[in-house]
Design a protein around this motif. Structure first.
Motif, PDB file in Angstrom:
ATOM      1  N   ILE A  14       0.866  -1.187   0.000  1.00 42.76           N
ATOM      2  CA  ILE A  14       0.000   0.000   0.000  1.00 42.76           C
ATOM      3  C   ILE A  14       0.902   1.237   0.000  1.00 42.76           C
ATOM      4  O   ILE A  14       1.951   1.245   0.654  1.00 42.76           O
ATOM      5  N   ASN A  24      -9.051   0.897   1.273  1.00 38.66           N
ATOM      6  CA  ASN A  24      -7.829   0.120   1.519  1.00 38.66           C
ATOM      7  C   ASN A  24      -8.100  -0.994   2.516  1.00 38.66           C
ATOM      8  O   ASN A  24      -7.603  -2.118   2.372  1.00 38.66           O
ATOM      9  N   VAL A  47       4.821   0.900   0.341  1.00 38.98           N
ATOM     10  CA  VAL A  47       5.605   1.139  -0.875  1.00 38.98           C
ATOM     11  C   VAL A  47       5.978   2.626  -0.990  1.00 38.98           C
ATOM     12  O   VAL A  47       5.428   3.376  -1.781  1.00 38.98           O
ATOM     13  N   VAL A 149      -1.380 -12.446  -4.648  1.00 37.25           N
ATOM     14  CA  VAL A 149      -1.351 -11.019  -4.303  1.00 37.25           C
ATOM     15  C   VAL A 149      -2.772 -10.523  -4.025  1.00 37.25           C
ATOM     16  O   VAL A 149      -3.566 -10.337  -4.950  1.00 37.25           O
ATOM     17  N   PRO A 150      -3.113 -10.324  -2.749  1.00 38.05           N
ATOM     18  CA  PRO A 150      -4.445  -9.781  -2.428  1.00 38.05           C
ATOM     19  C   PRO A 150      -4.488  -8.275  -2.674  1.00 38.05           C
ATOM     20  O   PRO A 150      -3.658  -7.533  -2.154  1.00 38.05           O
ATOM     21  N   ASP A 154      -9.013  -2.381  -8.478  1.00 36.01           N
ATOM     22  CA  ASP A 154      -8.292  -1.404  -9.315  1.00 36.01           C
ATOM     23  C   ASP A 154      -6.864  -1.837  -9.654  1.00 36.01           C
ATOM     24  O   ASP A 154      -6.249  -1.253 -10.542  1.00 36.01           O
ATOM     25  N   MET A 202     -13.640   5.190  -4.099  1.00 34.22           N
ATOM     26  CA  MET A 202     -13.233   5.888  -2.871  1.00 34.22           C
ATOM     27  C   MET A 202     -11.709   5.991  -2.879  1.00 34.22           C
ATOM     28  O   MET A 202     -11.033   4.970  -3.042  1.00 34.22           O
TER      29      MET A 202
HETATM   30  P1  TYM Z   1      -2.948   1.706  -3.285  1.00 35.55           P
HETATM   31  O1  TYM Z   1      -1.995   2.246  -2.288  1.00 35.55           O
HETATM   32  O2  TYM Z   1      -3.628   2.677  -4.196  1.00 35.55           O
HETATM   33  O3  TYM Z   1      -4.069   0.864  -2.571  1.00 35.55           O
HETATM   34  C1  TYM Z   1      -3.713  -0.168  -1.661  1.00 35.55           C
HETATM   35  C2  TYM Z   1      -4.685  -1.307  -1.724  1.00 35.55           C
HETATM   36  O4  TYM Z   1      -6.005  -0.862  -1.433  1.00 35.55           O
HETATM   37  C3  TYM Z   1      -6.892  -1.221  -2.476  1.00 35.55           C
HETATM   38  N1  TYM Z   1      -7.883  -0.159  -2.652  1.00 35.55           N
HETATM   39  C4  TYM Z   1      -9.202  -0.382  -2.728  1.00 35.55           C
HETATM   40  N2  TYM Z   1      -9.919  -1.518  -2.649  1.00 35.55           N
HETATM   41  C5  TYM Z   1     -11.259  -1.392  -2.738  1.00 35.55           C
HETATM   42  N3  TYM Z   1     -11.900  -0.215  -2.917  1.00 35.55           N
HETATM   43  C6  TYM Z   1     -11.209   0.952  -2.996  1.00 35.55           C
HETATM   44  N4  TYM Z   1     -11.853   2.112  -3.142  1.00 35.55           N
HETATM   45  C7  TYM Z   1      -9.791   0.898  -2.902  1.00 35.55           C
HETATM   46  N5  TYM Z   1      -8.823   1.836  -2.927  1.00 35.55           N
HETATM   47  C8  TYM Z   1      -7.651   1.166  -2.777  1.00 35.55           C
HETATM   48  C9  TYM Z   1      -5.996  -1.337  -3.718  1.00 35.55           C
HETATM   49  O5  TYM Z   1      -6.588  -2.149  -4.709  1.00 35.55           O
HETATM   50  C10 TYM Z   1      -4.755  -1.947  -3.126  1.00 35.55           C
HETATM   51  O6  TYM Z   1      -4.896  -3.345  -2.995  1.00 35.55           O
HETATM   52  N6  TYM Z   1       0.028  -0.138  -6.863  1.00 35.55           N
HETATM   53  C11 TYM Z   1      -0.521  -0.374  -5.543  1.00 35.55           C
HETATM   54  C12 TYM Z   1       0.526  -0.601  -4.479  1.00 35.55           C
HETATM   55  C13 TYM Z   1       1.528  -1.657  -4.781  1.00 35.55           C
HETATM   56  C14 TYM Z   1       1.291  -3.062  -4.750  1.00 35.55           C
HETATM   57  C15 TYM Z   1       2.531  -3.666  -5.071  1.00 35.55           C
HETATM   58  C16 TYM Z   1       0.163  -3.837  -4.501  1.00 35.55           C
HETATM   59  C17 TYM Z   1       2.835  -1.462  -5.093  1.00 35.55           C
HETATM   60  N7  TYM Z   1       3.453  -2.670  -5.263  1.00 35.55           N
HETATM   61  C18 TYM Z   1       2.680  -5.041  -5.153  1.00 35.55           C
HETATM   62  C19 TYM Z   1       0.304  -5.228  -4.569  1.00 35.55           C
HETATM   63  C20 TYM Z   1       1.530  -5.820  -4.897  1.00 35.55           C
HETATM   64  C21 TYM Z   1      -1.363   0.824  -5.156  1.00 35.55           C
HETATM   65  O7  TYM Z   1      -1.174   1.919  -5.653  1.00 35.55           O
HETATM   66  O8  TYM Z   1      -2.255   0.566  -4.162  1.00 35.55           O
END
Ligand code: TYM
Length: 338
Positions: A14, A24, A47, A149-150, A154, A202
């Motif tokens: 995250i 999240n 991250v 990978v959970p 998105d 969101m």
């Molecule tokens: P990030 O930081 O935007 O979001 C973290 C996690 O929260 C989930 N998420 C949501 N799930 C449901 N509804 C929502 N409105 C919502 N907003 C966020 C995202 O799907 C995510 O699981 N690229 C990633 C971070 C990352 C990563 C990775 C994830 C970097 N390296 C390796 C998995 C594996 C990101 O920007 O998530």
């Protein structure tokens, strides 16, 4: 089915680019917690290197990284059961990231909807890191040979790209070295929508604070945001079909189901026929009951940042035990002299 050659291992991350949201929590963190009790090794990551693809004030980045770690732990991610790290403390992510920059194609990256959304019309002026971001994300996952990978909905496209990168690497070098990682996108709330607009995700970056529930919101703020959430004038249906074309109603029911660990069908069986005037206070009460112990615990953990730093340093050591041999082997495969 996963390949039995690979240890069942979970990785997810995250961005510490602002507070945690209910999205999240329901889309990702709740699943992180359940998976650490299943037959997996689990590695969870703040991250920080991804966050800086858009400008972060250094003080905020450090604070948000620790606060995110506190949010993970307060939500039930255990540093005893899981390896908890911040990305920059495990340099193997960036090292493998460079190799993947040379595997991924410009055209693949240009198709990433998250890049297009974030860059908007401004593609000339965003950082190169923002464009290359998904290659680093693939490295985050594959430097551990992670099999699962959970994530929320998105991130699906980024995980498909991770598989493309693994497949191209294996093909180009004639090896069967990187696994085909499985996305785990499960549950009632894999895409939590804005409370003000049921067609928008969101997000912590939405300018309207009323659009989201932050994990640090107090009981009054949570109740107020839910009371003011956009809805339609109809009563709730008893069947899932009745939520079709009612994005705001569907979102609130999904949130209820996610928080209460029920399916949408089960929730509708109980609340079908109710007006929002009855349902919203029940949802607010549920959200406060689930979230306020987490925010209280986050505040307690944040009072001792040195302890958080110790947990992340220990996690980095454990993570490197897995990542170092995988990176070493990758270097051998590509022909780096070591
Ligand atoms: P990030 O930081 O935007 O979001 C973290 C996690 O929260 C989930 N998420 C949501 N799930 C449901 N509804 C929502 N409105 C919502 N907003 C966020 C995202 O799907 C995510 O699981 N690229 C990633 C971070 C990352 C990563 C990775 C994830 C970097 N390296 C390796 C998995 C594996 C990101 O920007 O998530």
């Amino acid at each position: 089915m996963s390949d039995p050659k690979f240890t069942p291992r979970v990785f997810s991350g995250i961005q510490p680019s602002g507070g945690l949201t209910l999205g999240n929590y329901l889309g990702a963190i709740k699943r992180f917690v359940t998976m650490q009790d299943e037959a997996f090794e689990t590695v969870y990551c703040m991250v920080d290197m991804h966050a800086m693809t858009v400008w972060q004030d250094p003080k905020d980045l450090a604070h948000n990284t620790r606060e995110l770690a506190a949010g993970f732990i307060a939500s039930g991610v255990s540093p005893e059961k899981s390896i908890l790290i911040n990305q920059s403390q495990v340099p193997e992510h960036a090292q493998l990231g460079w190799i993947f920059n040379c595997v991924a194609r410009m055209g693949w990256m240009g198709r990433m909807t998250q890049f297009k959304d974030k860059a908007g019309k401004n593609t000339e002026n965003v950082s190169l890191g923002l464009f290359a971001y998904p290659a680093l994300m693939a490295a985050d996952i594959l430097v551990y040979h992670a099999t699962h990978v959970p994530v929320g909905e998105d991130q699906k496209q980024h995980l498909e790209l991770t598989r493309d990168i693994a497949a191209k690497f294996n093909h180009d070098y004639g090896v069967d070295f990187f696994p085909m990682t499985e996305p785990v996108i499960e549950g009632a709330a894999t895409r939590v929508m804005s409370l003000r607009d049921g067609s928008k995700k969101m997000s912590k970056s939405d300018p309207s604070d009323a659009s989201r529930i932050n994990m640090t919101d107090d009981a009054d703020a949570i109740a107020k945001k839910i009371r003011k959430a956009k809805t339609d004038p109809d009563a709730l249906p008893s069947e899932v079909d009745g939520l079709k074309d009612r994005p705001e109603a569907r979102n609130l029911v999904n949130i209820y189901a996610g928080l209460n660990e029920q399916s949408v069908e089960e929730v509708l069986r109980d609340v079908g026929g109710q007006q929002f005037g009855t349902f919203k206070p029940a949802l607010a009460e549920l959200a406060v009951a689930k979230l306020s112990p987490i925010s209280t615990e986050m505040a307690r953990l944040m009072a001792d940042p040195a302890e958080i730093d110790r947990i992340l340093a220990r996690g980095a050591g454990q993570a490197r035990e897995i990542a170092t041999p995988i990176l070493k082997k990758t270097y051998e495969i590509v022909g780096m002299v070591g």
